[in-house]
Design a protein around this motif. Sequence first.
Motif, PDB file in Angstrom:
ATOM      1  N   VAL A  22      38.669  47.579  37.856  1.00  0.00           N
ATOM      2  CA  VAL A  22      39.664  47.304  38.819  1.00  0.00           C
ATOM      3  C   VAL A  22      39.717  48.797  39.635  1.00  0.00           C
ATOM      4  N   ILE A  23      39.334  49.726  39.399  1.00  0.00           N
ATOM      5  CA  ILE A  23      39.327  50.726  40.095  1.00  0.00           C
ATOM      6  C   ILE A  23      38.893  50.876  40.861  1.00  0.00           C
ATOM      7  N   GLU A  24      37.195  50.559  40.636  1.00  0.00           N
ATOM      8  CA  GLU A  24      36.027  50.219  41.577  1.00  0.00           C
ATOM      9  C   GLU A  24      36.784  49.529  42.785  1.00  0.00           C
ATOM     10  N   LYS A  25      36.761  48.117  42.264  1.00  0.00           N
ATOM     11  CA  LYS A  25      37.250  47.505  43.465  1.00  0.00           C
ATOM     12  C   LYS A  25      38.128  47.936  44.599  1.00  0.00           C
ATOM     13  N   LEU A  26      38.923  48.389  44.071  1.00  0.00           N
ATOM     14  CA  LEU A  26      40.264  48.568  44.096  1.00  0.00           C
ATOM     15  C   LEU A  26      39.867  49.927  45.547  1.00  0.00           C
ATOM     16  N   GLY A  27      38.966  50.864  44.786  1.00  0.00           N
ATOM     17  CA  GLY A  27      38.402  51.924  45.382  1.00  0.00           C
ATOM     18  C   GLY A  27      37.537  51.613  46.937  1.00  0.00           C
ATOM     19  N   VAL A  28      36.623  50.236  46.444  1.00  0.00           N
ATOM     20  CA  VAL A  28      36.099  50.186  47.779  1.00  0.00           C
ATOM     21  C   VAL A  28      37.148  49.728  48.750  1.00  0.00           C
ATOM     22  N   PHE A  29      38.341  48.421  48.619  1.00  0.00           N
ATOM     23  CA  PHE A  29      38.799  47.793  49.475  1.00  0.00           C
ATOM     24  C   PHE A  29      39.558  49.254  50.508  1.00  0.00           C
ATOM     25  N   PHE A  30      39.938  50.212  49.373  1.00  0.00           N
ATOM     26  CA  PHE A  30      41.079  51.507  50.050  1.00  0.00           C
ATOM     27  C   PHE A  30      39.906  52.141  50.836  1.00  0.00           C
ATOM     28  N   GLU A  31      38.753  52.350  50.928  1.00  0.00           N
ATOM     29  CA  GLU A  31      37.855  53.317  51.403  1.00  0.00           C
ATOM     30  C   GLU A  31      37.563  52.062  53.236  1.00  0.00           C
ATOM     31  N   LEU A  32      37.221  50.527  52.035  1.00  0.00           N
ATOM     32  CA  LEU A  32      36.762  49.745  53.323  1.00  0.00           C
ATOM     33  C   LEU A  32      37.801  49.882  54.723  1.00  0.00           C
ATOM     34  N   PHE A  33      39.624  50.214  53.970  1.00  0.00           N
ATOM     35  CA  PHE A  33      40.580  49.913  55.295  1.00  0.00           C
ATOM     36  C   PHE A  33      41.477  50.825  55.583  1.00  0.00           C
TER      37      PHE A  33
ATOM     38  N   ALA B  91      44.285  40.221  48.688  1.00  0.00           N
ATOM     39  CA  ALA B  91      44.712  38.430  48.322  1.00  0.00           C
ATOM     40  C   ALA B  91      43.130  38.261  47.544  1.00  0.00           C
ATOM     41  N   LYS B  92      41.826  37.897  47.320  1.00  0.00           N
ATOM     42  CA  LYS B  92      40.769  37.711  46.850  1.00  0.00           C
ATOM     43  C   LYS B  92      40.641  38.770  46.125  1.00  0.00           C
ATOM     44  N   ILE B  93      41.310  39.579  46.014  1.00  0.00           N
ATOM     45  CA  ILE B  93      40.624  40.690  44.950  1.00  0.00           C
ATOM     46  C   ILE B  93      41.861  40.105  43.500  1.00  0.00           C
ATOM     47  N   ILE B  94      43.003  40.156  44.171  1.00  0.00           N
ATOM     48  CA  ILE B  94      44.544  39.852  43.051  1.00  0.00           C
ATOM     49  C   ILE B  94      44.048  38.564  42.603  1.00  0.00           C
ATOM     50  N   SER B  95      43.212  37.661  43.281  1.00  0.00           N
ATOM     51  CA  SER B  95      43.543  36.131  42.549  1.00  0.00           C
ATOM     52  C   SER B  95      41.748  36.435  41.378  1.00  0.00           C
ATOM     53  N   ALA B  96      40.954  37.076  42.068  1.00  0.00           N
ATOM     54  CA  ALA B  96      39.943  37.194  40.885  1.00  0.00           C
ATOM     55  C   ALA B  96      40.324  37.933  39.903  1.00  0.00           C
ATOM     56  N   GLU B  97      41.340  39.186  39.878  1.00  0.00           N
ATOM     57  CA  GLU B  97      41.233  39.366  38.799  1.00  0.00           C
ATOM     58  C   GLU B  97      42.830  39.524  38.096  1.00  0.00           C
ATOM     59  N   ASN B  98      43.231  38.435  38.449  1.00  0.00           N
ATOM     60  CA  ASN B  98      44.410  38.373  38.173  1.00  0.00           C
ATOM     61  C   ASN B  98      45.587  39.927  37.437  1.00  0.00           C
ATOM     62  N   LEU B  99      45.826  39.422  39.515  1.00  0.00           N
ATOM     63  CA  LEU B  99      46.173  41.133  39.273  1.00  0.00           C
ATOM     64  C   LEU B  99      47.839  40.414  39.875  1.00  0.00           C
ATOM     65  N   LYS B 100      48.787  41.841  39.648  1.00  0.00           N
ATOM     66  CA  LYS B 100      49.986  41.887  39.979  1.00  0.00           C
ATOM     67  C   LYS B 100      50.174  42.286  41.096  1.00  0.00           C
ATOM     68  N   SER B 101      50.447  40.795  41.894  1.00  0.00           N
ATOM     69  CA  SER B 101      50.441  41.358  43.815  1.00  0.00           C
ATOM     70  C   SER B 101      51.545  42.732  44.193  1.00  0.00           C
ATOM     71  N   GLU B 102      52.490  42.120  43.359  1.00  0.00           N
ATOM     72  CA  GLU B 102      53.450  43.388  43.869  1.00  0.00           C
ATOM     73  C   GLU B 102      53.296  44.856  44.177  1.00  0.00           C
ATOM     74  N   GLU B 103      52.711  44.710  42.244  1.00  0.00           N
ATOM     75  CA  GLU B 103      52.390  46.013  42.428  1.00  0.00           C
ATOM     76  C   GLU B 103      50.973  46.270  42.295  1.00  0.00           C
ATOM     77  N   THR B 104      50.440  45.898  42.884  1.00  0.00           N
ATOM     78  CA  THR B 104      48.863  45.934  43.659  1.00  0.00           C
ATOM     79  C   THR B 104      49.682  46.474  45.032  1.00  0.00           C
ATOM     80  N   GLY B 105      50.013  46.101  45.460  1.00  0.00           N
ATOM     81  CA  GLY B 105      50.560  46.733  47.127  1.00  0.00           C
ATOM     82  C   GLY B 105      50.338  48.177  46.103  1.00  0.00           C
ATOM     83  N   ARG B 106      51.955  48.566  46.216  1.00  0.00           N
ATOM     84  CA  ARG B 106      52.336  49.663  45.809  1.00  0.00           C
ATOM     85  C   ARG B 106      51.568  50.753  45.487  1.00  0.00           C
ATOM     86  N   PHE B 107      50.684  50.064  44.783  1.00  0.00           N
ATOM     87  CA  PHE B 107      49.289  51.284  44.029  1.00  0.00           C
ATOM     88  C   PHE B 107      48.270  51.446  44.968  1.00  0.00           C
TER      89      PHE B 107
END
Length: 110
Positions: free
Chosen positions: A89-100, A38-54
């Motif tokens: 955004v790819i880098e941020k989501l990559g860190v998130f993905f590796e963490l969880f 939620a923090k990443i989505i908010s900070a980067e103004n990403l689309k929530s549903e698409e980010t979840g699917r991504f």
Amino acid sequence: MTPGVKEQQRAELHKTIWQIASDLRGSYIATQREKELAKIISAENLKSEETGRFLDGALCTTGTATTKVLPAVSRFSKDKNHSAQKQYVIEKLGVFFELFFGLGSHGDNR
């Protein structure tokens, strides 16, 4: 109470306690994962549903998958550097993905 029955009860209690601890850990991890996403989505103004699917199972960094999560922006605008934002955004989501990845609920993958 015979020693065999007592040991069996102790083993069952031990198993139950570990299952409860595992359930709590999974719940905590799921909560933390949702907060961080939620923090990443908010900070980067990403689309929530698409980010979840991504992030559903694998982090795809090629094709249009990343572009679908980004906010709409003109690719030709001089003020907005679309490719730099996409890479960030790819880098941020990559860190998130590796963490969880591999922790908590949503099967054993997320």
